[in-house]
Each structure stands twice: as structure tokens, then as C-alpha cells.
Design an enzyme around this catalytic site. Structure first.
Site, PDB file in Angstrom:
ATOM      1  CB  ALA A 171      12.520  -0.705   0.436  1.00 35.71           C
ATOM      2  CB  CYS A 172       8.023   0.531   1.628  1.00 37.35           C
ATOM      3  SG  CYS A 172       8.777   1.365   3.042  1.00 37.35           S
ATOM      4  CB  SER A 173       7.575  -2.132  -3.104  1.00 38.51           C
ATOM      5  OG  SER A 173       7.189  -0.794  -3.256  1.00 38.51           O
ATOM      6  CB  SER A 350       7.191  -4.831   3.132  1.00 37.52           C
ATOM      7  OG  SER A 350       7.386  -5.692   4.238  1.00 37.52           O
TER       8      SER A 350
END
Length: 389
Positions: A171-173, A350
Site C-alpha cells: 500500500a502506501c509504504s 506510495s
């Protein structure tokens, strides 16, 4: 040929283990949507739905939808606009999602096109060509297909004839996790040059009809070139001092879209098949998790907080970023210490921390340290400490 002394040889061996960021790339879509534009179409949708459900609302069987406002959006998130791959569908109250036609198998995919633009820019800054690349990691929150891997399509599209490529999703990482994977591949001798690319079409998995989240995301693609220090051509690279990752399971940020949806009675149209979150819980639980990991990571490498010149944080929400920086510094961070790009780009999953790094690193001097940090669904947190060479 002279033989290096023991100390010289030790230095050479150490250089081979050093990994540097030599270039970054950024692809920005040509279309953008301001808060005012977004609010206009959302409020039109609210009026239409409330009129359609008027009798049920009057009987108390349904709740009236609440209008949104630009002031509410900016206060809640710090976002003023967002770039998107298509705005026509989003700004049509009868559609309210981007209109992106499917392409044939013989055409490059739209996610590949975005990625290639960012990769070429990053390679140019690194003074490299596709022929120098050993590996590509495509790391982002959503892939437009299950297989073949987006990374392998990107590999083919740039004319890279050797090496390997694969996709990953945290995901965002995803970008920081991808950087760690690239760094490890170089340190293990599996590659000398790795490109991590993050093509995010967040507008396609956002629920534009939900007042609590319709303003959050934008589209973008970023890329980072990682290399062995002793072979880098870049004039002023950043050495990767260390990486650290942490995950804890939570359903407070979730998207249930997947190939099994066609097997379920609910089908593809259910609300849980797009982005959803419990924002208050995410704020309360993620902020301390991120602050603690970054603090521990810096202590592990014996770097004092006051010696960190810049924090390139995930661009999720201005209030989260301000609080994380304040917990670390013990005071309010200056715009130079924790630059913000989400006012123009919104949350780009990300890619956010990499957009910030791409736009705000040129002024750092040799020896200056900084942290690239991302956080999001999972929960997941990734920290990358860098130092200007």
C-alpha cells in the site's frame, strides 16, 4: 599494477557495500482537479440523491447526504487540488470515476506508460541508460492486472534486455519497502543498479461519492535509481545509511477489490471494493507507530534528531505529518524540515514521500542527513535514512 594496502583494500570493500540514490523521476498527469471543482460535482450528486430519496428521508428510513466544501477539505487534509489521469468522468455526477479505456494486449498499459516516463527521468538524472539497469521493482498500492507483472512490462518497454523485474504491494509504504528490497539486492551482489518505480492511479480505487474520502487521492508516478557507490556516475548522490520496516495488521484502511469478487453474490459494485478507512483510528494508531519507529531507527544509527536536516514524510494528511514531526523534534517543524506537497498532489499513496524527496533535496549539503518515511494500510511503516555524499 600496484597492490592496494590493507587499509585501502578495506576501504574498497566497504565502498562495494555502500548503496546510493543517484536519480529520481516524477511523472505528473496533465489534468488536475481543484477542490472547488470537486465540491461542485459532489454537491450536485448529493442534491440528486437526496431528491431521489426524499420520501424515505422524510419517513426517517434514510439519512440525507451532507454537502462538502473546499474549506472542509483543506482543513481536514491540507489538500487544495490533485492531478488525475482523467477528470471528465470524475466531474460527471452520473459517473464520478475516471474514464480510462481498456487497451489491447499489444499496447503498453497506462500504468506502464506512467512508470516509463518517471524511470527515464530518473535514469537521466543518474547519468544511466536502460542498459545499465539490472532490476526493476514496481511497488505501488494497486496493480491494474494480476499478471504478467507490471515490472516486467516496464522492463520490456524501456528496452532492458537482461536482469529481472517484479511487483510488490505494501500500500502506501510500497516505495520504502521497495527501496529496502533494492538496497538488499545490491548489497547481496544480485544487482549493481536497481530502479524502484511507483505508478499510482489512486483515482481509480477512490470512492468519489463518499464525503469522508472523495478528496483524498491523486495520480502520479515516481522512480528512484539505486546503485553501488563505487560505480555511480551521479555528481551528488545520497547514500542509504539504513532501512527499517514494521507492519501490524489492521482493517482500518482497506480495499477488498480482487479476482474473487466475481465469485461472490455481492459482485464488484459493493462499497468495500474501493478505498475506505476509519480515519480517526488511523490517525490515533499510526502517528505514534511512525514516530516510534523513526526515533528508534535514528538511534540505531547514532543520529541525533536535531542533526536530521529533512524529513520526507508520506503525504497522507497535513495534520498527521505535522504531529509526527512535532513528536520527533519536540517542536513545530519548519516547511524546510518537513516539506509538504500534498496541497498540490493530494495523497498519492506510495509515491508521496518520493515526490517530496524529488522536489526538495537539491539544497542539502554533503554530510546532511534526512529520512524518507512512508506509512499506511497494513499497518505498514518504512524508514530510509540517507546522507548527502
Amino acid at each position: 599494477m600496484s597492490i592496494p594496502s590493507y587499509l585501502e583494500q578495506k576501504s574498497l570493500d566497504t565502498d562495494k557495500g555502500r548503496v546510493v540514490i543517484t536519480g529520481t523521476g516524477l511523472y505528473t498527469p496533465t489534468e488536475s482537479i481543484t477542490n472547488d471543482e470537486l465540491v461542485a460535482v459532489y454537491n450536485e450528486y448529493v442534491r440528486e440523491q437526496n431528491a431521489l430519496n426524499r420520501e424515505a428521508i422524510e419517513r426517517g428510513e434514510a439519512l440525507a447526504l451532507q454537502a462538502s466544501s473546499s474549506a472542509f477539505i483543506e482543513k481536514a487534509s491540507g489538500i487544495k487540488q490533485r492531478f488525475v489521469m482523467d477528470k471528465s468522468g470524475v466531474l460527471d455526477s452520473m459517473v464520478m470515476h475516471p474514464l480510462i479505456p481498456e487497451r489491447s494486449d499489444e499496447e503498453p498499459s497506462i500504468q506502464c506508460e506512467m512508470a516509463v516516463a518517471a524511470v527515464y527521468q530518473a535514469l537521466d538524472r543518474a547519468k544511466r541508460t536502460p542498459g545499465d539497469v539490472d532490476a526493476i521493482i514496481c511497488a505501488c498500492s494497486n496493480m491494474q492486472r494480476a499478471y504478467p507483472a507490471m515490472a516486467i512490462e516496464i522492463q520490456q518497454a524501456i528496452g532492458m534486455q537482461r536482469g529481472f523485474a517484479y511487483d510488490m504491494n505494501v500500500a502506501c509504504s510500497s516505495a520504502t519497502f521497495g527501496i529496502q528490497a533494492g538496497v538488499n539486492a545490491i548489497r547481496a551482489g544480485e544487482a549493481d543498479c536497481v530502479v524502484v518505480v511507483n505508478p499510482e492511479i489512486c483515482s481509480a480505487h477512490l470512492e468519489w461519492k463518499d464525503r469522508d474520502c472523495h478528496f483524498i487521492f491523486g495520480d502520479v508516478a515516481t522512480a528512484v535509481v539505486l546503485e553501488r557507490s563505487d560505480s555511480a556516475k551521479s555528481d551528488r548522490p545520497f547514500e542509504v545509511i539504513g532501512t527499517q520496516l514494521e507492519t501490524q495488521f489492521s482493517s482500518n484502511i482497506r480495499n477488498n477489490f480482487g479476482f474473487l469478487n466475481r465469485c461472490a453474490p455481492e459482485g464488484l459494485g459493493a462499497r468495500d471494493k474501493t478505498f475506505r478507512q476509519n480515519g480517526r483510528k488511523v490517525f490515533k494508531e499510526v502517528v505514534p507507530m511512525v514516530s516510534r519507529l523513526m526515533q528508534a531507527h535514528l538511534e540505531k544509527h547514532e543520529i541525533n534528531i536535531e542533526d536530521v536536516k529533512r524529513f520526507w514524510l508520506h503525504q497522507a494528511n497535513i495534520n498527521m505529518n505535522l504531529l509526527i514531526a512535532k513528536r520527533l523534534l519536540g517542536r513545530e517543524a519548519t516547511p524546510e524540515e518537513a516539506p509538504v506537497i500534498l496541497d498540490q498532489y493530494a495523497n498519492t499513496s506510495s509515491a508521496g514521500s518520493i515526490v517530496a524527496f524529488h522536489q526538495f533535496h537539491e539544497d542539502l549539503s554533503p554530510g546532511d542527513a534526512g529520512v524518507i518515511c512512508s506509512f499506511g494500510a497494513g499497518y505498514s511503516v518504512g524508514s530510509v535514512i540517507v546522507r548527502r555524499c
